[in-house]
Design a protein around this motif. Structure first.
Motif, PDB file in Angstrom:
ATOM      1  N   SER A  41      34.373  37.460  39.045  1.00  0.00           N
ATOM      2  CA  SER A  41      35.770  37.950  38.306  1.00  0.00           C
ATOM      3  C   SER A  41      37.012  38.041  39.520  1.00  0.00           C
ATOM      4  O   SER A  41      38.161  37.727  38.979  1.00  0.00           O
ATOM      5  CB  SER A  41      35.460  39.336  37.530  1.00  0.00           C
ATOM      6  N   LEU A  98      38.088  34.626  39.763  1.00  0.00           N
ATOM      7  CA  LEU A  98      38.423  34.202  38.659  1.00  0.00           C
ATOM      8  C   LEU A  98      40.001  34.188  38.581  1.00  0.00           C
ATOM      9  O   LEU A  98      40.962  33.526  38.059  1.00  0.00           O
ATOM     10  CB  LEU A  98      37.829  34.633  37.386  1.00  0.00           C
ATOM     11  N   LYS A  99      40.381  35.433  39.007  1.00  0.00           N
ATOM     12  CA  LYS A  99      41.837  35.797  38.992  1.00  0.00           C
ATOM     13  C   LYS A  99      42.613  34.900  39.886  1.00  0.00           C
ATOM     14  O   LYS A  99      43.808  34.598  39.317  1.00  0.00           O
ATOM     15  CB  LYS A  99      42.068  37.342  39.352  1.00  0.00           C
ATOM     16  N   SER A 110      41.695  32.041  40.589  1.00  0.00           N
ATOM     17  CA  SER A 110      41.448  30.472  40.125  1.00  0.00           C
ATOM     18  C   SER A 110      42.601  30.563  38.716  1.00  0.00           C
ATOM     19  O   SER A 110      43.199  29.379  38.815  1.00  0.00           O
ATOM     20  CB  SER A 110      39.928  30.340  39.655  1.00  0.00           C
ATOM     21  N   ALA A 111      42.769  31.255  38.264  1.00  0.00           N
ATOM     22  CA  ALA A 111      43.611  31.448  37.053  1.00  0.00           C
ATOM     23  C   ALA A 111      44.943  30.900  37.532  1.00  0.00           C
ATOM     24  O   ALA A 111      45.610  29.922  36.857  1.00  0.00           O
ATOM     25  CB  ALA A 111      43.553  32.745  36.344  1.00  0.00           C
ATOM     26  N   LEU A 112      45.349  31.595  38.460  1.00  0.00           N
ATOM     27  CA  LEU A 112      46.610  31.198  39.165  1.00  0.00           C
ATOM     28  C   LEU A 112      46.862  29.704  39.507  1.00  0.00           C
ATOM     29  O   LEU A 112      47.618  29.075  39.404  1.00  0.00           O
ATOM     30  CB  LEU A 112      47.154  32.082  40.281  1.00  0.00           C
ATOM     31  N   PHE A 137      44.678  27.383  38.636  1.00  0.00           N
ATOM     32  CA  PHE A 137      44.795  26.358  37.531  1.00  0.00           C
ATOM     33  C   PHE A 137      46.049  26.113  36.898  1.00  0.00           C
ATOM     34  O   PHE A 137      46.203  24.865  36.801  1.00  0.00           O
ATOM     35  CB  PHE A 137      43.831  27.135  36.666  1.00  0.00           C
ATOM     36  N   LEU A 138      46.798  27.160  36.771  1.00  0.00           N
ATOM     37  CA  LEU A 138      48.193  26.935  36.109  1.00  0.00           C
ATOM     38  C   LEU A 138      49.069  26.044  36.877  1.00  0.00           C
ATOM     39  O   LEU A 138      49.698  25.297  36.474  1.00  0.00           O
ATOM     40  CB  LEU A 138      48.736  28.256  35.899  1.00  0.00           C
ATOM     41  N   SER A 192      42.004  19.896  36.892  1.00  0.00           N
ATOM     42  CA  SER A 192      42.269  21.361  37.327  1.00  0.00           C
ATOM     43  C   SER A 192      41.043  22.121  36.958  1.00  0.00           C
ATOM     44  O   SER A 192      40.688  23.211  37.732  1.00  0.00           O
ATOM     45  CB  SER A 192      43.293  22.274  36.645  1.00  0.00           C
ATOM     46  N   LEU A 193      40.319  21.935  36.001  1.00  0.00           N
ATOM     47  CA  LEU A 193      39.093  22.697  35.567  1.00  0.00           C
ATOM     48  C   LEU A 193      37.990  22.325  36.964  1.00  0.00           C
ATOM     49  O   LEU A 193      37.561  23.133  37.105  1.00  0.00           O
ATOM     50  CB  LEU A 193      38.575  22.083  34.177  1.00  0.00           C
ATOM     51  N   VAL A 202      38.926  24.279  39.875  1.00  0.00           N
ATOM     52  CA  VAL A 202      38.654  25.947  39.801  1.00  0.00           C
ATOM     53  C   VAL A 202      37.252  26.024  39.880  1.00  0.00           C
ATOM     54  O   VAL A 202      36.624  27.093  40.384  1.00  0.00           O
ATOM     55  CB  VAL A 202      39.497  26.471  38.541  1.00  0.00           C
TER      56      VAL A 202
END
Ligand code: ADP
Ligand code: MG
Lengths: 253, 281
Positions: free
Chosen positions: A67, A70-71, A73-75, A77-78, A107-108, A111
């Motif tokens: 988790s 993931l935080k 990675s989200a950045l 990813f964008l 991007s997927l 990540v």
């Protein structure tokens, strides 16, 4: 305080593996994610990691790692997704931004790779006693002890670093500094001045550790003076074979 | 035996001396408590005893320090470490391993203790520190008091004749502090280890130490048997050191001419004094 990379005692299959095999296995799993271009293989590696964590009784910790990764990675990813301009446009956004199918796929993968590559390292550290890493590198690979020890210490200092940072932030919060600001630049501006005290206190720590190690004969250590033997067992070969299979799958697909 | 002859040290860049003309002899089997306000030079003295000053820290060093006859200016800290073990203030920074057993093994392996001897030494050191059951625990899971004992066991496994500890109870609650001192007492009485301990809690020193040394601004201002040193309570207070309440009371009674006996160090002795004085409590 217990850091997320601190050793968790146990006697599971993973715990009992030879430390060298654990290192190799973590490395092989990381490598597989980078040689493959297949999303499903990378997802499979993540699932394998979670299964291994479960077997070692550290499933909760693995989820926590996932988790927090993931935080981050989200950045990423964008950022990534707007960067790729080739491929078919899936979604047109204002300001000349658009998302393409290639961009999405790339991007997927990026990540997923990040997640799948970071997890094995975290798990490996959680099930390996810190001093086993330098010890086994010395005994099995003939690395000079002093270098191996520095490596082991560097690994051990990651959680200490985080702890120190948390302590300093707490002290600053008590003095009225608000780190919970939404503004990214403001947050950086608040955090930057903390680097100096962090560096000072960490250097002091490291110096203290170095002195204590020296007083316990660190420089006298030769290749032969290890106490533990680290023999290879059948399970070690089994684990290596498993790792090799994952790598082979990754190379083929 | 440790002999300090007019020992002085100034950290390079510092204005005043952290150690200033200290002369002191510490006999074999001693249990010496070292007290003084913060900045008095206690930690620097520990560094000097272990040879880190002058080998690690740069500065002006004068005088002479002999540890079991070894001149600390000529012998490397790891040579001195074979007879004198040190536990410093920052306990977390000193740990090199993630598991208790490995922490104890570290020094034994480094010093090349024969394999067949190692197991016995580990078990003995853990038992002497009263932490045999912690052997396979992760160090990060331990309480402050337990970590302190691990650090002590890691040193005792090397069987030094002398152990120096810098504020071992600095971050501990009263009960764990006592336990640490009980461990030290056991090492001192059962194994004949010489103990030098820096400690701010005067009551602990009154109970466990045999001798007391008081430092102020790099100088050794008082040294002797605990009771003897406490006779100079006024001088100690001037140096910023707390003295036990019973001792203060006894001094007040003396000044009033009500009491002429020996200075009490703890509540029990204080009660006895009060009976002598004729007041019951
Ligand atoms: N590494 C250092 N460099 C320069 N000065 C130091 C260093 N460590 C301590 N000092 C100074 O030496 C004096 C004695 O410090 P220290 O031995 O730590 O005292 P204590 O342990 O009694 O509190 C203090 O004035 C302190 O500022
Ligand atoms: Mg100090």
């Amino acid at each position: 305080m217990k850091g997320i990379l601190d050793y968790v005692p146990g006697s599971s299959f993973l715990h009992r593996l030879n430390p060298l095999v654990k290192l190799l296995l973590a490395f092989v799993l990381c490598a597989s994610c980078f040689v493959t271009g297949n999303h499903f293989i990378v997802l499979g590696v993540i699932a394998l990691n979670l299964a291994l964590a479960f077997s070692a009784g550290i499933f909760g910790r693995a989820l926590k790692m996932l988790s927090s990764l993931l935080k981050l990675s989200a950045l990423l990813f964008l950022v990534q997704i707007f960067f790729v301009r080739e491929g078919q446009i899936l979604l047109q956004l204002p300001l000349g931004l658009y998302i393409t199918d290639l961009g999405l796929s790339f991007s997927l993968l990026f990540v997923l790779r990040l997640l799948a590559a970071a997890l094995p390292l975290g798990l490996m550290l959680s099930v390996t006693q810190t001093s086993d890493i330098p010890n086994v590198l010395v005994r099995k690979l003939g690395l000079p002890y002093q270098y191996a020890f520095v490596l082991g210490t560097a690994i051990r200092f990651i959680p200490l670093f985080a702890q120190e940072m948390a302590g300093i932030m707490e002290a600053q919060t008590a003095r009225g500094v608000e780190f919970d600001t939404k503004n990214f630049f403001k947050k950086v501006a608040l955090l930057l001045p903390l680097c100096a005290p962090l560096l000072v206190s960490s250097v002091r720590r490291i110096e203290g550790g170095a002195i204590s190690a020296e007083l316990r004969g660190f420089y006298l250590r030769g290749r032969k003076s290890g106490y533990k033997d680290y023999p290879f067992a059948l399970r070690d070969f089994g684990a290596l074979l498993g790792g090799a299979c994952v790598l082979a799958l990754a190379v083929l697909f | 035996m440790i002999e300090l002859k007019n020992l002085g040290f100034r950290y390079s860049g510092a204005e005043r001396h952290a150690l200033d003309g200290i002369s002191l002899t510490i006999e074999d089997g001693a249990f010496l408590g070292l007290i003084g306000s913060s900045g008095a030079g206690k930690s620097t003295l520990c560094y000097a005893l272990s040879g880190i000053v002058p080998h690690h820290y740069r500065g002006d060093f004068y005088g002479e320090l002999l540890v079991e006859g070894m001149d600390s200016a000529e012998h490397r800290p790891e040579e001195i470490a074979r007879v004198l073990g040190c536990v410093f203030q920052d306990i977390d920074g000193q740990m090199v391993a993630s598991v208790v057993e490995d922490e104890i093994l570290f020094g034994l392996e480094n010093f090349g203790v024969p394999r067949e001897e190692i197991e016995g030494r580990v078990a003995e050191a853990l038992a002497a520190a009263g932490i045999s059951e912690l052997r396979c625990r992760a160090i990060s899971d331990l309480s402050g008091g337990q970590k302190q004992k691990v650090a002590i066991a890691a040193i005792t496994a090397l069987r030094p004749k002398i152990i120096v500890l810098d504020e071992p109870t600095g971050e501990l609650d009263p009960r764990s502090s006592r336990r640490v001192f009980e461990t030290l007492k056991e090492l001192n009485e059962q194994y004949g280890v010489t103990i030098v301990v820096v400690e701010q809690k005067i009551m602990l020193l009154c109970e466990f130490a045999k001798r007391l040394a008081v430092m102020e601004e790099g100088k050794l201002i008082l040294e002797g048997e605990v009771r003897e040193v406490l006779q100079s309570a006024g001088r100690m207070e001037a140096a910023g050191v707390n003295i036990p309440r019973v001792t203060t009371l006894a001094r007040a009674l003396r000044e009033e001419g009500l009491y002429g006996g020996r200075l009490p160090l703890n509540l029990e002795e204080g009660e006895k004094m009060m009976r002598e004085v004729g007041l019951s409590c």
